[in-house]
Design a protein around this motif. Structure first.
Motif, PDB file in Angstrom:
ATOM      1  N   TYR A  66      -7.109   8.507 -10.116  1.00 27.73           N
ATOM      2  CA  TYR A  66      -7.399   9.148  -8.834  1.00 27.73           C
ATOM      3  C   TYR A  66      -7.772  10.618  -9.016  1.00 27.73           C
ATOM      4  O   TYR A  66      -7.018  11.372  -9.628  1.00 27.73           O
ATOM      5  CB  TYR A  66      -6.193   9.068  -7.910  1.00 27.73           C
ATOM      6  N   LEU A  92       5.336  10.545  -4.682  1.00 27.62           N
ATOM      7  CA  LEU A  92       3.905  10.459  -4.955  1.00 27.62           C
ATOM      8  C   LEU A  92       3.161   9.874  -3.764  1.00 27.62           C
ATOM      9  O   LEU A  92       2.078  10.335  -3.416  1.00 27.62           O
ATOM     10  CB  LEU A  92       3.687   9.591  -6.201  1.00 27.62           C
ATOM     11  N   SER A  93       3.752   8.861  -3.110  1.00 26.11           N
ATOM     12  CA  SER A  93       3.011   8.215  -2.019  1.00 26.11           C
ATOM     13  C   SER A  93       2.914   9.136  -0.803  1.00 26.11           C
ATOM     14  O   SER A  93       2.021   8.959   0.016  1.00 26.11           O
ATOM     15  CB  SER A  93       3.630   6.867  -1.650  1.00 26.11           C
ATOM     16  N   SER A 127      -7.052   2.749  -2.730  1.00 28.45           N
ATOM     17  CA  SER A 127      -6.552   4.098  -2.468  1.00 28.45           C
ATOM     18  C   SER A 127      -5.029   4.090  -2.562  1.00 28.45           C
ATOM     19  O   SER A 127      -4.394   3.027  -2.606  1.00 28.45           O
ATOM     20  CB  SER A 127      -6.997   4.560  -1.078  1.00 28.45           C
ATOM     21  N   PHE A 128      -4.424   5.276  -2.607  1.00 26.13           N
ATOM     22  CA  PHE A 128      -2.962   5.373  -2.705  1.00 26.13           C
ATOM     23  C   PHE A 128      -2.536   6.695  -2.096  1.00 26.13           C
ATOM     24  O   PHE A 128      -2.951   7.757  -2.561  1.00 26.13           O
ATOM     25  CB  PHE A 128      -2.506   5.296  -4.162  1.00 26.13           C
ATOM     26  N   GLY A 129      -1.700   6.630  -1.072  1.00 28.03           N
ATOM     27  CA  GLY A 129      -1.233   7.855  -0.447  1.00 28.03           C
ATOM     28  C   GLY A 129      -2.412   8.722  -0.052  1.00 28.03           C
ATOM     29  O   GLY A 129      -3.316   8.287   0.671  1.00 28.03           O
ATOM     30  N   CYS A 163      -2.103  -4.439  -4.223  1.00 29.35           N
ATOM     31  CA  CYS A 163      -0.805  -4.737  -3.608  1.00 29.35           C
ATOM     32  C   CYS A 163       0.292  -3.740  -3.945  1.00 29.35           C
ATOM     33  O   CYS A 163       1.487  -4.060  -3.831  1.00 29.35           O
ATOM     34  CB  CYS A 163      -0.364  -6.127  -4.020  1.00 29.35           C
ATOM     35  N   GLY A 164      -0.073  -2.529  -4.379  1.00 27.33           N
ATOM     36  CA  GLY A 164       0.940  -1.496  -4.528  1.00 27.33           C
ATOM     37  C   GLY A 164       1.510  -1.314  -5.924  1.00 27.33           C
ATOM     38  O   GLY A 164       2.296  -0.397  -6.144  1.00 27.33           O
ATOM     39  N   PHE A 165       1.155  -2.182  -6.869  1.00 28.49           N
ATOM     40  CA  PHE A 165       1.698  -2.018  -8.219  1.00 28.49           C
ATOM     41  C   PHE A 165       0.763  -1.172  -9.082  1.00 28.49           C
ATOM     42  O   PHE A 165       1.202  -0.259  -9.762  1.00 28.49           O
ATOM     43  CB  PHE A 165       1.955  -3.380  -8.869  1.00 28.49           C
ATOM     44  N   ALA A 192      -2.271  -0.037  -7.678  1.00 27.33           N
ATOM     45  CA  ALA A 192      -3.041   0.726  -6.690  1.00 27.33           C
ATOM     46  C   ALA A 192      -2.632   0.206  -5.326  1.00 27.33           C
ATOM     47  O   ALA A 192      -1.997  -0.834  -5.220  1.00 27.33           O
ATOM     48  CB  ALA A 192      -4.545   0.535  -6.898  1.00 27.33           C
ATOM     49  N   GLY A 193      -3.019   0.964  -4.282  1.00 28.32           N
ATOM     50  CA  GLY A 193      -2.689   0.541  -2.925  1.00 28.32           C
ATOM     51  C   GLY A 193      -1.268   0.917  -2.554  1.00 28.32           C
ATOM     52  O   GLY A 193      -0.414   1.133  -3.424  1.00 28.32           O
ATOM     53  N   PRO A 221       1.579   0.354   1.200  1.00 31.97           N
ATOM     54  CA  PRO A 221       1.661  -0.468   2.415  1.00 31.97           C
ATOM     55  C   PRO A 221       0.687  -0.044   3.516  1.00 31.97           C
ATOM     56  O   PRO A 221       0.085  -0.907   4.163  1.00 31.97           O
ATOM     57  CB  PRO A 221       3.132  -0.280   2.836  1.00 31.97           C
ATOM     58  N   SER A 222       0.503   1.255   3.708  1.00 32.11           N
ATOM     59  CA  SER A 222      -0.393   1.696   4.780  1.00 32.11           C
ATOM     60  C   SER A 222      -1.855   1.459   4.413  1.00 32.11           C
ATOM     61  O   SER A 222      -2.661   1.051   5.257  1.00 32.11           O
ATOM     62  CB  SER A 222      -0.140   3.177   5.105  1.00 32.11           C
ATOM     63  N   ARG A 234      -2.523  -2.226   4.941  1.00 28.49           N
ATOM     64  CA  ARG A 234      -2.692  -2.605   6.340  1.00 28.49           C
ATOM     65  C   ARG A 234      -4.071  -2.179   6.846  1.00 28.49           C
ATOM     66  O   ARG A 234      -4.755  -2.942   7.530  1.00 28.49           O
ATOM     67  CB  ARG A 234      -1.595  -1.965   7.180  1.00 28.49           C
ATOM     68  N   GLN A 270       4.010  -9.498  -5.037  1.00 25.87           N
ATOM     69  CA  GLN A 270       2.823  -8.820  -4.504  1.00 25.87           C
ATOM     70  C   GLN A 270       2.070  -9.696  -3.514  1.00 25.87           C
ATOM     71  O   GLN A 270       1.565  -9.207  -2.495  1.00 25.87           O
ATOM     72  CB  GLN A 270       1.914  -8.365  -5.653  1.00 25.87           C
ATOM     73  N   ALA A 322       4.050  -9.655  -0.354  1.00 24.77           N
ATOM     74  CA  ALA A 322       3.930  -8.373   0.351  1.00 24.77           C
ATOM     75  C   ALA A 322       2.626  -8.308   1.139  1.00 24.77           C
ATOM     76  O   ALA A 322       2.604  -7.921   2.307  1.00 24.77           O
ATOM     77  CB  ALA A 322       4.004  -7.216  -0.652  1.00 24.77           C
ATOM     78  N   GLY A 342       2.701 -10.570   4.138  1.00 27.59           N
ATOM     79  CA  GLY A 342       3.430  -9.947   5.241  1.00 27.59           C
ATOM     80  C   GLY A 342       2.547  -8.982   6.016  1.00 27.59           C
ATOM     81  O   GLY A 342       2.506  -8.996   7.249  1.00 27.59           O
ATOM     82  N   ILE A 343       1.848  -8.145   5.287  1.00 23.67           N
ATOM     83  CA  ILE A 343       0.939  -7.179   5.916  1.00 23.67           C
ATOM     84  C   ILE A 343      -0.180  -7.917   6.666  1.00 23.67           C
ATOM     85  O   ILE A 343      -0.565  -7.533   7.774  1.00 23.67           O
ATOM     86  CB  ILE A 343       0.331  -6.256   4.829  1.00 23.67           C
ATOM     87  N   ASP A 398       4.865  -0.071   8.170  1.00 24.07           N
ATOM     88  CA  ASP A 398       4.146  -0.646   7.025  1.00 24.07           C
ATOM     89  C   ASP A 398       5.079  -0.937   5.846  1.00 24.07           C
ATOM     90  O   ASP A 398       4.968  -1.982   5.217  1.00 24.07           O
ATOM     91  CB  ASP A 398       3.016   0.298   6.594  1.00 24.07           C
ATOM     92  N   ILE A 399       5.997  -0.007   5.541  1.00 26.25           N
ATOM     93  CA  ILE A 399       6.871  -0.283   4.391  1.00 26.25           C
ATOM     94  C   ILE A 399       7.854  -1.418   4.702  1.00 26.25           C
ATOM     95  O   ILE A 399       8.261  -2.137   3.802  1.00 26.25           O
ATOM     96  CB  ILE A 399       7.637   0.968   3.878  1.00 26.25           C
ATOM     97  N   ALA A 427       7.123  -4.063   6.772  1.00 29.13           N
ATOM     98  CA  ALA A 427       6.327  -5.293   6.693  1.00 29.13           C
ATOM     99  C   ALA A 427       6.095  -5.675   5.231  1.00 29.13           C
ATOM    100  O   ALA A 427       6.198  -6.850   4.850  1.00 29.13           O
ATOM    101  CB  ALA A 427       4.989  -5.109   7.412  1.00 29.13           C
ATOM    102  N   TYR A 428       5.793  -4.679   4.403  1.00 26.13           N
ATOM    103  CA  TYR A 428       5.549  -4.929   2.978  1.00 26.13           C
ATOM    104  C   TYR A 428       6.778  -5.529   2.313  1.00 26.13           C
ATOM    105  O   TYR A 428       6.697  -6.555   1.625  1.00 26.13           O
ATOM    106  CB  TYR A 428       5.173  -3.606   2.311  1.00 26.13           C
ATOM    107  N   GLY A 430       7.667  -9.013   3.631  1.00 24.06           N
ATOM    108  CA  GLY A 430       6.713  -9.978   3.087  1.00 24.06           C
ATOM    109  C   GLY A 430       6.997 -10.295   1.626  1.00 24.06           C
ATOM    110  O   GLY A 430       6.957 -11.459   1.211  1.00 24.06           O
ATOM    111  N   ALA A 431       7.286  -9.254   0.857  1.00 23.08           N
ATOM    112  CA  ALA A 431       7.547  -9.462  -0.570  1.00 23.08           C
ATOM    113  C   ALA A 431       8.737 -10.395  -0.772  1.00 23.08           C
ATOM    114  O   ALA A 431       8.681 -11.330  -1.567  1.00 23.08           O
ATOM    115  CB  ALA A 431       7.795  -8.111  -1.248  1.00 23.08           C
ATOM    116  N   VAL A 440       5.354  -9.782  11.129  1.00 24.45           N
ATOM    117  CA  VAL A 440       5.458 -10.656   9.952  1.00 24.45           C
ATOM    118  C   VAL A 440       5.969 -12.042  10.338  1.00 24.45           C
ATOM    119  O   VAL A 440       5.438 -13.060   9.888  1.00 24.45           O
ATOM    120  CB  VAL A 440       6.373 -10.021   8.884  1.00 24.45           C
TER     121      VAL A 440
END
Lengths: 254, 254, 254, 254
Positions: A19, A71-72, C15-17, C38-40, C42-43, C45-46, C49, C93, C96, C99-100, D88-89, D91-92, D95-96, D138
């Motif tokens: 990033y 970080l997030s 994207s992330f944060g 799925c957040g691991f 990259a990415g 929760p927001s 969504r 993942q 997750a 769920g979203i 969002d967190i 729901a994530y 879901g997970a 969810v």
């Protein structure tokens, strides 16, 4: 010789892994002190090394920019850490950057807390003291940077540290010397002429006009220049040029 | 004066946040060098500070124990990082611990890579060189610890660093001087009499008997004592007592 | 009615944060399936969504894009996880994102592993089986996407899952049907005319010419379109237009 | 048939990687609902799978225990997230865990926020609404667990969710129905006879005596049993036995 002197600092090294954030190469020629993110809210070891190297090539002094472990949220979300935890995360981050800087043959000049940590410690003396203790512990020659008139400066002074009072030429002030919060209308000033005029006045008159028209006295050792907006590098160039044209010596804080 | 001397090292500071791991307080009286986790595979800034303080109170020399950025795998899962990334993460972690140690009035004595990073760099000269470069860059007085006879020792020597060759009294060896991998039967020796006898022989004869009966010559500057098993502290006490009874001076590596 | 049909997929939501990556809004109109991080690697929760919402508004089918837990390496660095760990991180993942997605009124269509996990599982049947087990466990109606002819497809089929064989119009192939690794010269094809012609031929002839001139037979259910280069969105538009002009129906994989 | 019925819940699955926390196997026989950590403040995919499997074998209903993204603070440090981020967190994480639970053939019964998120949302209706929205999005059959009389329960009801009002037999109450904060003296009750008597009275009389002697009326659907202290499993057994002896049916909340 000019009686006026100021440092220009900017937050850099905020990329992370794949990033990319900010425009460090374009900003470096205009600043004299670089606040390098230390991996908690932004930055990673390789980004830190590249950023310190870039600063070294531009003759820019390097400092640590420690933040919350978030970080997030980019370190902008308030978190409730104990004073002890704050002292420890600051010592850790300052040490980490000092290690990276040593690898580039540099010593750190200063420490400036980031984001929510900076804002919270500006008015919370216990947090400010925790940050000051970390600096004293790691290297008592470090300059402690903080909002002009804030608890950060008081804490640094009382801990026997050199301090640098920071002002923001592109931010609206309140009559009590605090910044108008970012989310309020008029908080951030974008027009170059306005910003540069404020910068010059801040340095020459040690004052700024608050949003209600009051004149606020300021200590001014360093001006923060932002690097995260499209026109940021151009604005930084403009501020520096205006300062030099007004007879101000632009020089690293130490 | 005894011609025999050795250091006893252990991995400590592996707790994280609310999670407690190891039995550092029970282990400290028996060791002379502490390898402190630096927050990537284990440890956090507050745990690091407490651990360095504990070591200081016991007169134990402190070193960094940098690992891969893999908290969920405890740094034991091989990861493919470039040599440059390895150099940067080691410099970062060593610097971070040096900052924390400075806060306790201590300087770091050594660096010993952790887990998969240690194992991979033992046989991968490029990774070993990357680690050595990080030490040279951050502080060239640091001792580089590595498996006796491995690429880590060669890399440290070629980089002009002091090195400490490490042996494992509780691990089975192969005829080529490498350790029998942990997951194989007989890889870890648990009986105290066996382990202490091996430790004494390693130091006095600079040799160990491999699993196939071959005699393997060893350089022996430091013996690793494990801290993560129920009887670990007792075993460490036993190893130290046996060494001292055999006339070996047990002393920090530098 | 055309006998030719294919899906166009792209990796999105990376994207992330505060960090923005890719050009999802420009890419969405050209694709029919979105692989959402799925957040691991990259990415967050927001971002997830927002990305699912964007896909929904464009009528693009949504799938999970699980990767290794390695944000700083973007999931591109090989890691040694056990098959069990892989099964668990994929189930986590996928769940997750499901769920979203449920929050947006959508069900997931497919799962495509990311980066090093995809590449390793393409040739490691145990990892491929672990991924397939996770899909079966979470939702056996999920389509398993994998490199055409790879272990991923075989594992998905043997597990009773629907599969989608993926090809890359902008990557050079070897005679054995594997991709030329990215770091080698000629691995990535950039010219639009070349890429679009390959895409059309892949779908109509189920074949591609390898770098040594050999003709490689391919199963072709979905073509991967990259989103992380400056001209990516334009290239995706070009590929889609060329396919439709050649009488190919471009439609989500299920 | 007894007119009295209650659920016994406990926080479980709080280990992470190599770190072990709690005594889940000893606790499971005494509880009827398990709140499983979801990887943000504790837990990881493999721990989650093992924990869900353990609950399944004991016939214990499974729910999600989402927390702030703060592993080093165990989710106990207040963080300032927007309502949208909280939604969002949650729901994530829900879901997970639902994905992991599906792999074990289970559906989630409930959601109970963890630590600082639970405490903040108990009195902040916007946060409580955000959590409720995540559940509705969810899976609207999920039971929303919250402190008896708190904003969490009100938010769940207004969102059309089933709710479960939670009480703490081992915590001191204030006259307004809130808990005495943990760090104050007398906040946590340890004596088994006291705790079991309170539990029985809470269920049979729907009331508790506050620290100032006031009688506080309570809704009581579920009693929280702690699992992180040495005698926790024994205390849980004692509470369950006392309840059953008093004619209370101990049963999962749904």
């Amino acid at each position: 010789m000019s009686p006026f002197r100021v440092d220009l600092n900017a937050d850099v090294g905020e990329s992370f892994g794949t990033y990319v954030l900010g425009q460090d190469p374009a900003l470096m020629p205009s600043i004299t002190s670089a606040n390098v993110a230390c991996g908690f809210h932004a930055g990673d070891p390789s980004v830190m090394r590249e950023t310190v190297g870039l600063a070294a090539r531009h003759g820019v002094a390097v400092g640590a920019h420690p933040g919350f472990p978030d970080l997030s949220g980019f370190g902008r979300r308030p978190m409730t850490l104990s004073a002890r935890e704050v002292e420890d995360i600051v010592a850790y981050q300052v040490g980490a950057l000092a290690g990276i800087a040593a690898a580039c043959g540099l010593r750190l000049q200063h420490v400036k807390a980031h984001g929510a940590l900076y804002n919270m410690a500006a008015s919370d003396r216990q947090l400010a003291d925790a940050i000051a203790r970390a600096l004293v512990a790691v290297d008592r020659s470090l300059v402690m940077v903080g909002l002009s008139g804030s608890a950060l400066i008081a804490a640094g002074r009382d801990a026997g540290l050199a301090t640098a009072s920071e002002v923001f030429a592109d931010r609206a002030y309140r009559a009590d010397g605090t910044l108008v919060p970012r989310h309020l209308p008029g908080a951030v000033l974008g027009e170059e002429a306005t910003v540069t005029a404020r910068a010059v006045r801040m340095v020459r008159e040690r004052a700024v006009t608050a949003e209600d028209g009051a004149i606020v006295a300021l200590d001014v050792d360093t001006i923060c220049v932002h690097g995260d907006t499209p026109g940021a590098a151009a604005l930084a160039r403009g501020v520096r040029a205006a300062l030099e044209q007004a007879g101000v010596v632009v020089k690293a804080m130490r």
